[in-house]
Design a protein around this motif. Structure first.
Motif, mmCIF file in Angstrom:
data_model
loop_
_atom_site.group_PDB
_atom_site.id
_atom_site.type_symbol
_atom_site.label_atom_id
_atom_site.label_comp_id
_atom_site.label_asym_id
_atom_site.label_seq_id
_atom_site.Cartn_x
_atom_site.Cartn_y
_atom_site.Cartn_z
ATOM 1 N N GLY B 36 4.534 61.776 38.269
ATOM 2 C CA GLY B 36 5.436 61.744 37.122
ATOM 3 C C GLY B 36 6.821 62.285 37.384
ATOM 4 O O GLY B 36 7.544 62.627 36.451
ATOM 5 N N PHE B 37 7.233 62.363 38.660
ATOM 6 C CA PHE B 37 8.597 62.804 38.944
ATOM 7 C C PHE B 37 9.592 61.766 38.428
ATOM 8 O O PHE B 37 9.286 60.573 38.356
ATOM 9 N N GLU B 77 -0.788 70.158 40.295
ATOM 10 C CA GLU B 77 -0.171 69.944 38.988
ATOM 11 C C GLU B 77 1.259 70.467 38.909
ATOM 12 O O GLU B 77 1.997 70.121 37.984
ATOM 13 N N THR B 78 1.654 71.302 39.885
ATOM 14 C CA THR B 78 2.991 71.883 39.805
ATOM 15 C C THR B 78 3.961 71.361 40.853
ATOM 16 O O THR B 78 5.174 71.482 40.686
ATOM 17 N N LYS B 79 3.439 70.798 41.914
ATOM 18 C CA LYS B 79 4.370 70.490 43.020
ATOM 19 C C LYS B 79 3.820 69.417 43.956
ATOM 20 O O LYS B 79 2.621 69.083 43.901
ATOM 21 N N LEU B 80 4.733 68.934 44.790
ATOM 22 C CA LEU B 80 4.351 68.081 45.908
ATOM 23 C C LEU B 80 4.804 68.783 47.185
ATOM 24 O O LEU B 80 5.977 69.138 47.321
ATOM 25 N N ASP B 81 3.836 69.007 48.063
ATOM 26 C CA ASP B 81 4.074 69.706 49.327
ATOM 27 C C ASP B 81 3.986 68.671 50.437
ATOM 28 O O ASP B 81 3.006 67.937 50.519
ATOM 29 N N ILE B 82 5.022 68.599 51.273
ATOM 30 C CA ILE B 82 5.047 67.602 52.349
ATOM 31 C C ILE B 82 5.158 68.338 53.683
ATOM 32 O O ILE B 82 6.114 69.088 53.903
ATOM 33 N N ILE B 143 8.948 71.231 49.871
ATOM 34 C CA ILE B 143 8.253 71.328 48.588
ATOM 35 C C ILE B 143 9.211 70.925 47.472
ATOM 36 O O ILE B 143 10.371 71.355 47.455
ATOM 37 N N ILE B 144 8.696 70.087 46.582
ATOM 38 C CA ILE B 144 9.440 69.853 45.342
ATOM 39 C C ILE B 144 8.525 70.217 44.181
ATOM 40 O O ILE B 144 7.334 69.882 44.174
ATOM 41 N N TYR B 145 9.077 70.933 43.219
ATOM 42 C CA TYR B 145 8.324 71.372 42.043
ATOM 43 C C TYR B 145 8.558 70.417 40.883
ATOM 44 O O TYR B 145 9.616 69.804 40.767
#
Lengths: 118, 170
Positions: B36-37, B77-82, B143-145
């Protein structure tokens, strides 16, 4: 893996338009530089790089464009860039390319600016 | 958006050859869309992942297609970690990342390029090389939150939970 880019040159309303169709990455360097050098050899003064909104540009592509603004500055040419998505307009501003090239949302607006109709 | 306390992991292996970074970029965008970004954040993520993979291919894998670059996308649920892992056969990661001086580049005082890491840092909330990598290669984490106010969460941020009404990045 080679990502092809199509680079074509046309002349319209007193400007040289370099149309870029495809991703602007390291694979695009030769084609973009050749188009620019050819137009410069023909005495182009107003040069518009016309991007497609959905194409991708990475830092290697930005480095190619920095090389071109370097040459354009030496030749006292005016560079304009059109068709960029809002994301790449933002990146071009962040990097500082807009000090050397004017951004316009559309090709028509860029051509109008050259004709003094804004 | 994922339910609380759940994660989804996508792992990719791409050849260490320029051009394949596009595969990782589009995969990351697909995962971010599912989370949902916003479109703007997805574009930023694509630039960050593309640049990180390009660096891994060029510097960590010496553009040798026999080697692999691994990209691990972990969503909660809070972030995407790459996490981008390369073989580490090339140059060492730089110790500092400077903002580009385009004027110096245009005037010929600085070499052209070198924008990648700086650009990544403008695009994501966190970006850093992971130290103590026992595999011998390089690992670069981004990381993007999902919510802007959660950019730098601390233990106090995690508990007790509070309702956040100010975030615009979702």
């Amino acid at each position: 893996m080679i990502d092809d880019i199509q680079v074509t040159v046309r002349f319209e309303r007193g400007a040289t338009i370099i149309d870029l169709a495809g991703d602007v990455t390291t694979f695009a360097e030769e084609a973009i530089n050749k188009a620019y050098q050819d137009t410069s050899s023909n005495g182009a003064y107003n040069i518009i790089f016309n991007f497609r909104e959905n194409d991708y540009i990475n830092s290697a592509g930005i480095a190619i464009l920095i090389g071109i603004v370097t040459e354009a500055r030496k030749r006292d040419q005016r560079l304009l860039m059109t068709g960029l998505s809002s994301h790449f307009q933002k990146i071009f501003r962040m990097v500082g390319l807009t000090q050397y090239a004017d951004l316009y949302p559309t090709l028509d607006e860029a051509l109008a600016s050259l004709e003094g109709v804004e | 958006m994922l339910p609380p306390n759940t994660t989804r992991v996508v792992e990719l292996k791409i050849p260490s050859e320029l051009g394949y970074e596009r595969v990782a970029r589009e995969a990351a965008a697909t995962v971010a869309r599912r989370l949902g970004f916003t479109p703007e954040r997805i574009e930023e993520l694509k630039t960050a992942v593309d640049e990180a993979c390009t660096n891994a291919i060029r510097h960590g894998g010496k553009s040798d297609a026999r080697m692999k670059v691994v990209v691990v996308l972990t969503a909660d649920e809070t972030k995407l970690d790459i996490l981008v892992k390369d073989p580490g056969v090339g140059d060492s990661p730089p110790v500092e990342v400077l903002a580009p001086d385009i004027q110096a580049q245009v005037e010929g005082r600085n070499p052209k390029g070198g924008l990648g890491l700086w650009l990544i840092r403008q695009m994501v909330d966190e970006a850093y090389f992971v130290e103590d990598d026992k595999s011998g290669g390089n690992q670069f984490r981004m990381i993007i939150y999902r919510v802007a106010d959660e950019k730098h969460p601390t233990p106090e941020d995690i508990s007790p939970p509070e309702v956040d009404t100010g975030g615009s990045r979702e």
